[in-house]
Design an enzyme around this catalytic site. Structure first.
Site, PDB file in Angstrom:
ATOM      1  N   ASP A 277      55.785  34.912 -58.010  1.00 51.06           N
ATOM      2  CA  ASP A 277      58.139  34.808 -57.419  1.00 51.06           C
ATOM      3  C   ASP A 277      58.183  35.390 -56.711  1.00 51.06           C
ATOM      4  O   ASP A 277      58.949  35.549 -56.158  1.00 51.06           O
ATOM      5  CB  ASP A 277      57.797  35.344 -59.084  1.00 51.06           C
ATOM      6  CG  ASP A 277      57.567  34.488 -60.490  1.00 51.06           C
ATOM      7  OD1 ASP A 277      57.437  35.168 -61.749  1.00 51.06           O
ATOM      8  OD2 ASP A 277      57.193  33.399 -60.019  1.00 51.06           O
TER       9      ASP A 277
ATOM     10  N   ARG B  62      52.504  22.387 -64.911  1.00 54.92           N
ATOM     11  CA  ARG B  62      53.382  23.434 -66.185  1.00 54.92           C
ATOM     12  C   ARG B  62      52.093  23.206 -67.030  1.00 54.92           C
ATOM     13  O   ARG B  62      52.924  23.579 -68.140  1.00 54.92           O
ATOM     14  CB  ARG B  62      54.606  23.644 -66.329  1.00 54.92           C
ATOM     15  CG  ARG B  62      55.425  23.510 -65.540  1.00 54.92           C
ATOM     16  CD  ARG B  62      54.769  25.069 -63.979  1.00 54.92           C
ATOM     17  NE  ARG B  62      55.170  26.873 -65.046  1.00 54.92           N
ATOM     18  CZ  ARG B  62      56.351  27.503 -65.029  1.00 54.92           C
ATOM     19  NH1 ARG B  62      57.467  26.816 -64.175  1.00 54.92           N
ATOM     20  NH2 ARG B  62      56.641  28.299 -65.172  1.00 54.92           N
TER      21      ARG B  62
ATOM     22  N   ARG C 156      61.133  26.231 -69.842  1.00 50.82           N
ATOM     23  CA  ARG C 156      59.601  26.447 -70.365  1.00 50.82           C
ATOM     24  C   ARG C 156      58.773  27.283 -71.808  1.00 50.82           C
ATOM     25  O   ARG C 156      58.240  27.485 -71.553  1.00 50.82           O
ATOM     26  CB  ARG C 156      59.004  26.534 -68.674  1.00 50.82           C
ATOM     27  CG  ARG C 156      56.812  26.452 -69.266  1.00 50.82           C
ATOM     28  CD  ARG C 156      56.507  26.886 -67.827  1.00 50.82           C
ATOM     29  NE  ARG C 156      55.316  27.218 -67.989  1.00 50.82           N
ATOM     30  CZ  ARG C 156      53.834  26.909 -68.210  1.00 50.82           C
ATOM     31  NH1 ARG C 156      54.274  25.193 -69.212  1.00 50.82           N
ATOM     32  NH2 ARG C 156      52.953  26.623 -69.029  1.00 50.82           N
TER      33      ARG C 156
ATOM     34  N   ILE D 182      49.701  23.683 -71.265  1.00 47.89           N
ATOM     35  CA  ILE D 182      49.749  23.979 -72.173  1.00 47.89           C
ATOM     36  C   ILE D 182      48.729  24.140 -72.590  1.00 47.89           C
ATOM     37  O   ILE D 182      48.140  24.586 -73.699  1.00 47.89           O
ATOM     38  CB  ILE D 182      50.876  24.739 -72.865  1.00 47.89           C
ATOM     39  CG1 ILE D 182      50.967  22.720 -73.552  1.00 47.89           C
ATOM     40  CG2 ILE D 182      52.231  24.780 -72.561  1.00 47.89           C
ATOM     41  CD1 ILE D 182      52.059  22.941 -74.637  1.00 47.89           C
ATOM     42  N   ASP D 183      47.359  23.876 -72.192  1.00 45.44           N
ATOM     43  CA  ASP D 183      46.282  23.208 -73.083  1.00 45.44           C
ATOM     44  C   ASP D 183      45.105  24.470 -72.854  1.00 45.44           C
ATOM     45  O   ASP D 183      44.815  24.789 -73.930  1.00 45.44           O
ATOM     46  CB  ASP D 183      45.119  22.675 -71.421  1.00 45.44           C
ATOM     47  CG  ASP D 183      45.351  23.018 -70.369  1.00 45.44           C
ATOM     48  OD1 ASP D 183      45.603  23.978 -69.756  1.00 45.44           O
ATOM     49  OD2 ASP D 183      44.229  23.843 -70.107  1.00 45.44           O
ATOM     50  N   LEU D 184      46.071  25.756 -71.854  1.00 45.36           N
ATOM     51  CA  LEU D 184      45.200  27.486 -72.277  1.00 45.36           C
ATOM     52  C   LEU D 184      45.514  27.218 -73.850  1.00 45.36           C
ATOM     53  O   LEU D 184      45.047  28.352 -75.099  1.00 45.36           O
ATOM     54  CB  LEU D 184      45.233  28.014 -71.345  1.00 45.36           C
ATOM     55  CG  LEU D 184      44.164  27.729 -70.190  1.00 45.36           C
ATOM     56  CD1 LEU D 184      44.998  28.377 -68.721  1.00 45.36           C
ATOM     57  CD2 LEU D 184      43.151  27.245 -70.313  1.00 45.36           C
TER      58      LEU D 184
ATOM     59  N   LYS E  14      63.476  39.742 -66.227  1.00 49.88           N
ATOM     60  CA  LYS E  14      63.770  38.632 -66.794  1.00 49.88           C
ATOM     61  C   LYS E  14      62.631  37.985 -68.082  1.00 49.88           C
ATOM     62  O   LYS E  14      62.409  37.909 -68.999  1.00 49.88           O
ATOM     63  CB  LYS E  14      64.380  36.999 -66.203  1.00 49.88           C
ATOM     64  CG  LYS E  14      63.790  35.863 -66.560  1.00 49.88           C
ATOM     65  CD  LYS E  14      64.126  34.870 -65.394  1.00 49.88           C
ATOM     66  CE  LYS E  14      63.485  34.365 -65.163  1.00 49.88           C
ATOM     67  NZ  LYS E  14      62.037  33.430 -65.579  1.00 49.88           N
ATOM     68  N   ASN E  15      61.899  38.345 -67.381  1.00 51.36           N
ATOM     69  CA  ASN E  15      60.121  37.829 -67.880  1.00 51.36           C
ATOM     70  C   ASN E  15      59.180  38.956 -68.355  1.00 51.36           C
ATOM     71  O   ASN E  15      58.666  38.134 -68.962  1.00 51.36           O
ATOM     72  CB  ASN E  15      59.220  37.691 -66.919  1.00 51.36           C
ATOM     73  CG  ASN E  15      59.364  36.514 -65.553  1.00 51.36           C
ATOM     74  OD1 ASN E  15      60.967  35.512 -66.815  1.00 51.36           O
ATOM     75  ND2 ASN E  15      58.721  36.193 -64.751  1.00 51.36           N
TER      76      ASN E  15
ATOM     77  N   CYS F  83      57.934  21.325 -63.902  1.00 49.74           N
ATOM     78  CA  CYS F  83      59.390  20.938 -63.468  1.00 49.74           C
ATOM     79  C   CYS F  83      58.912  21.425 -62.101  1.00 49.74           C
ATOM     80  O   CYS F  83      57.949  21.028 -61.938  1.00 49.74           O
ATOM     81  CB  CYS F  83      59.729  22.856 -63.819  1.00 49.74           C
ATOM     82  SG  CYS F  83      58.301  24.131 -63.615  1.00 49.74           S
TER      83      CYS F  83
HETATM   84  C1  EPZ Z   1      55.163  32.982 -65.878  1.00 52.80           C
HETATM   85  O1  EPZ Z   1      54.714  31.752 -65.648  1.00 52.80           O
HETATM   86  C2  EPZ Z   1      56.482  33.172 -65.210  1.00 52.80           C
HETATM   87  N1  EPZ Z   1      57.316  32.841 -66.260  1.00 52.80           N
HETATM   88  C3  EPZ Z   1      56.824  32.816 -64.546  1.00 52.80           C
HETATM   89  O2  EPZ Z   1      57.451  32.763 -63.503  1.00 52.80           O
HETATM   90  C4  EPZ Z   1      55.666  33.326 -63.222  1.00 52.80           C
HETATM   91  O3  EPZ Z   1      55.750  32.478 -61.707  1.00 52.80           O
HETATM   92  C5  EPZ Z   1      54.353  32.775 -63.889  1.00 52.80           C
HETATM   93  O4  EPZ Z   1      53.870  33.815 -65.209  1.00 52.80           O
HETATM   94  C6  EPZ Z   1      52.794  33.395 -63.302  1.00 52.80           C
HETATM   95  O5  EPZ Z   1      53.493  35.153 -62.461  1.00 52.80           O
HETATM   96  C7  EPZ Z   1      57.869  33.760 -67.263  1.00 52.80           C
HETATM   97  O6  EPZ Z   1      57.100  34.697 -68.025  1.00 52.80           O
HETATM   98  C8  EPZ Z   1      58.889  33.019 -67.783  1.00 52.80           C
HETATM   99  P1  EPZ Z   1      51.166  30.922 -65.869  1.00 52.80           P
HETATM  100  P2  EPZ Z   1      54.144  30.802 -67.190  1.00 52.80           P
HETATM  101  O7  EPZ Z   1      50.471  30.680 -67.866  1.00 52.80           O
HETATM  102  O8  EPZ Z   1      53.666  31.840 -67.781  1.00 52.80           O
HETATM  103  C9  EPZ Z   1      48.357  27.566 -65.232  1.00 52.80           C
HETATM  104  C10 EPZ Z   1      59.645  33.441 -62.656  1.00 52.80           C
HETATM  105  O9  EPZ Z   1      60.565  32.834 -61.373  1.00 52.80           O
HETATM  106  N2  EPZ Z   1      48.409  26.721 -66.301  1.00 52.80           N
HETATM  107  O10 EPZ Z   1      50.759  32.255 -65.381  1.00 52.80           O
HETATM  108  O11 EPZ Z   1      53.792  29.285 -67.006  1.00 52.80           O
HETATM  109  C11 EPZ Z   1      49.841  26.526 -64.519  1.00 52.80           C
HETATM  110  O12 EPZ Z   1      49.565  25.681 -64.249  1.00 52.80           O
HETATM  111  C12 EPZ Z   1      59.126  32.104 -63.318  1.00 52.80           C
HETATM  112  O13 EPZ Z   1      60.430  33.974 -62.863  1.00 52.80           O
HETATM  113  C13 EPZ Z   1      47.761  25.619 -67.267  1.00 52.80           C
HETATM  114  O14 EPZ Z   1      46.601  25.439 -66.056  1.00 52.80           O
HETATM  115  O15 EPZ Z   1      52.361  31.179 -65.525  1.00 52.80           O
HETATM  116  C14 EPZ Z   1      50.058  27.432 -62.792  1.00 52.80           C
HETATM  117  O16 EPZ Z   1      49.620  27.151 -62.162  1.00 52.80           O
HETATM  118  C15 EPZ Z   1      58.299  31.057 -62.252  1.00 52.80           C
HETATM  119  N3  EPZ Z   1      47.491  25.948 -68.218  1.00 52.80           N
HETATM  120  C16 EPZ Z   1      48.962  28.686 -63.592  1.00 52.80           C
HETATM  121  O17 EPZ Z   1      48.256  28.642 -64.811  1.00 52.80           O
HETATM  122  C17 EPZ Z   1      47.742  26.489 -69.103  1.00 52.80           C
HETATM  123  O18 EPZ Z   1      48.461  26.207 -70.653  1.00 52.80           O
HETATM  124  C18 EPZ Z   1      49.803  29.777 -63.743  1.00 52.80           C
HETATM  125  O19 EPZ Z   1      50.432  30.075 -64.653  1.00 52.80           O
HETATM  126  C19 EPZ Z   1      48.769  27.198 -68.927  1.00 52.80           C
HETATM  127  C20 EPZ Z   1      48.804  27.942 -67.571  1.00 52.80           C
END
Ligand code: EPZ
Length: 419
Positions: A307, A121, A92, A123-125, A22-23, A116
């Site tokens: 995950d 979640r 998302r 998206i600042d980065l 999926k991811n 969620c």
């Molecule tokens: C991806 O989510 C996956 N989703 C998630 O899988 C997975 O848990 C996650 O990566 C971590 O491996 C998809 O690929 C569709 P992140 P993503 O950006 O991209 C913080 C599942 O069950 N953050 O690495 O949203 C955020 O709050 C799902 O399949 C910021 O602070 O994960 C979190 O604490 C759930 N600012 C951490 O980083 C930002 O701009 C990890 O988020 C972006 C993220």
């Protein structure tokens, strides 16, 4: 809203071919916007998040056809650059269309993804990197209204190796003017798959899978023929379910270097894992009684994947001994623990730490999954528990697992989905 009816106490075991990731599929589907020619994707999973993403592509004017596990996408007929807030709220990962639409057209209007069940979640980065690359971001009534007359390559330093931010920057940088370097990039296998797909479309990307990824922007991207890799999280899910029920299972499809941290953890519970040459296949043999007595922390790849935290927690509820799990990635990803306690588990939560004291058995109960992986963890527990369970929340589980009830039934489970 559907629910699962599970009669526990039977072993989950046998042979199982892991479906497409999926991811990996979701960012690659968004990346199809950048390809100005037909794309053919093999091994696509039939899951709700893929169907939703196909709806977005069609809403934007692209052609998308699913036949068997082969997806054909043609974005030459792209006619829109706006995705409504309801659609983005539902999923998302639609935030990845921001980079793809801007990379292709210089314009994108998207609903804010919002939080969620597992955390805020933010998206600042994503947005900070985009602004450095020349994107003008206006936030008006919950919409992200973005324009980028010129997208310029830039040296981006991520405060956290965010998977989504790394993916979105890759999508924006692929056709930027000049070179972009992402420092502290995410190293997940799904980043590698996205980079390989973009390279198949003509992008110039180097260093994926390391902390520093370089992209030399190109003027145009063409179509490609690409196979989605097996889902490492689905593989871990089925290994946990087999181990909890005392079943021996052989998985076809997962890639060895993608599961190392998970393998080390599940072997510490007494399970024996063996890679066999058939394919390759990963065989798990469970011990008479699972054992624990260690601590585990989730983290960005190659650490233990967040995950699979709900799944290993479910397994540890039956392991002799005490274990502590630290969830370092998401701030609210323990919603499944209270539901596991309703089945007889002994789990105490303290902030981002969960302490699990193993019990001899779980009993059936009526429980509710509140997110994708939490729901899967409750299904694994229900399959191992004595008696009947009702597991609500199939709408979450179906986002990431293709007919999981049929998959578990084919491996010996007594489980069905009721609408
Ligand atoms: C991806 O989510 C996956 N989703 C998630 O899988 C997975 O848990 C996650 O990566 C971590 O491996 C998809 O690929 C569709 P992140 P993503 O950006 O991209 C913080 C599942 O069950 N953050 O690495 O949203 C955020 O709050 C799902 O399949 C910021 O602070 O994960 C979190 O604490 C759930 N600012 C951490 O980083 C930002 O701009 C990890 O988020 C972006 C993220």
């Amino acid at each position: 809203m559907g629910y699962y009816i599970v009669r526990g106490g039977r072993t989950i075991g046998g042979e199982f071919a892991v479906r497409g990731s999926k991811n990996a599929a979701l960012p690659i589907l968004a990346a199809c916007i950048l390809a100005e020619d037909e794309v053919v994707l093999e091994n696509c999973p039939h899951i709700r998040d893929v169907s939703l993403t196909l709806e977005i592509l069609q809403e934007l004017g692209c052609k998308a056809e699913f036949s068997g596990r082969t997806l054909t996408i043609d974005s030459r007929s792209l006619s829109k650059t706006e995705i409504g807030r309801d659609t983005v709220r539902k999923m998302r990962s639609s935030i990845l269309f921001l980079g793809a639409l801007l990379g292709r057209t210089g314009k994108a209007v998207l609903g804010h993804p919002g939080g969620c069940a597992i955390g805020k979640r933010p998206i600042d980065l994503h947005l900070r990197a985009f602004e450095k690359m020349g994107v003008v971001v206006r936030e008006r009534d919950d919409l992200l209204d973005c324009e980028a007359p010129h997208i310029l390559g830039y040296d981006i330093y991520l405060d956290f190796p965010s998977v989504g931010a790394t993916e979105n920057i890759l999508l924006l940088a692929a056709r930027a003017e000049g070179a972009t370097v992402i420092h502290n990039a995410a190293k997940e296998p799904e980043i590698v798959a996205l980079a390989q797909f973009l390279r198949a479309c003509g992008a110039e990307i180097y260093g994926e899978g390391t902390s520093d990824i370089m992209v030399e922007g190109v003027r145009k991207l063409h179509g490609a023929y690409f196979t989605i890799p097996a889902d490492r999280i689905e593989a871990g899910t089925f290994l946990c379910a087999a181990a909890m029920t005392g079943g021996e299972i052989c998985l076809k499809g997962p890639e060895r270097e993608q599961l190392e941290a998970f393998e080390r953890a599940i072997e510490r519970t007494g399970c024996r894992l063996e890679w066999e040459s058939c394919g390759p296949c990963l065989r798990l043999r469970p011990p008479k009684r699972l054992s624990s007595g260690f601590t585990l922390a989730t983290g960005p790849f190659p650490c233990f994947p967040t995950d699979l935290q709900p799944l290993i927690m479910s397994l540890l509820t039956l392991a002799e001994g005490t274990c502590m799990i630290s969830e370092t990635v998401f701030e609210a990803r323990f919603s499944h623990s209270a539901e596991l306690c309703r089945m007889g588990a002994d789990i105490r939560i303290d902030g981002r730490n969960a302490t699990i004291c193993g019990v001899k058995r779980l009993h059936g109960a009526e429980v509710s999954g509140k997110d994708l992986r939490g729901g899967a963890a409750l299904l694994a527990a229900a399959l191992a528990a004595e008696g009947e369970s009702i597991v609500h929340g199939s709408q979450f589980v179906e986002r990431g697992y293709e007919q999981i009830e049929k998959a578990f039934a084919s491996l010996g489970g007594d489980i069905r989905l009721a609408e």
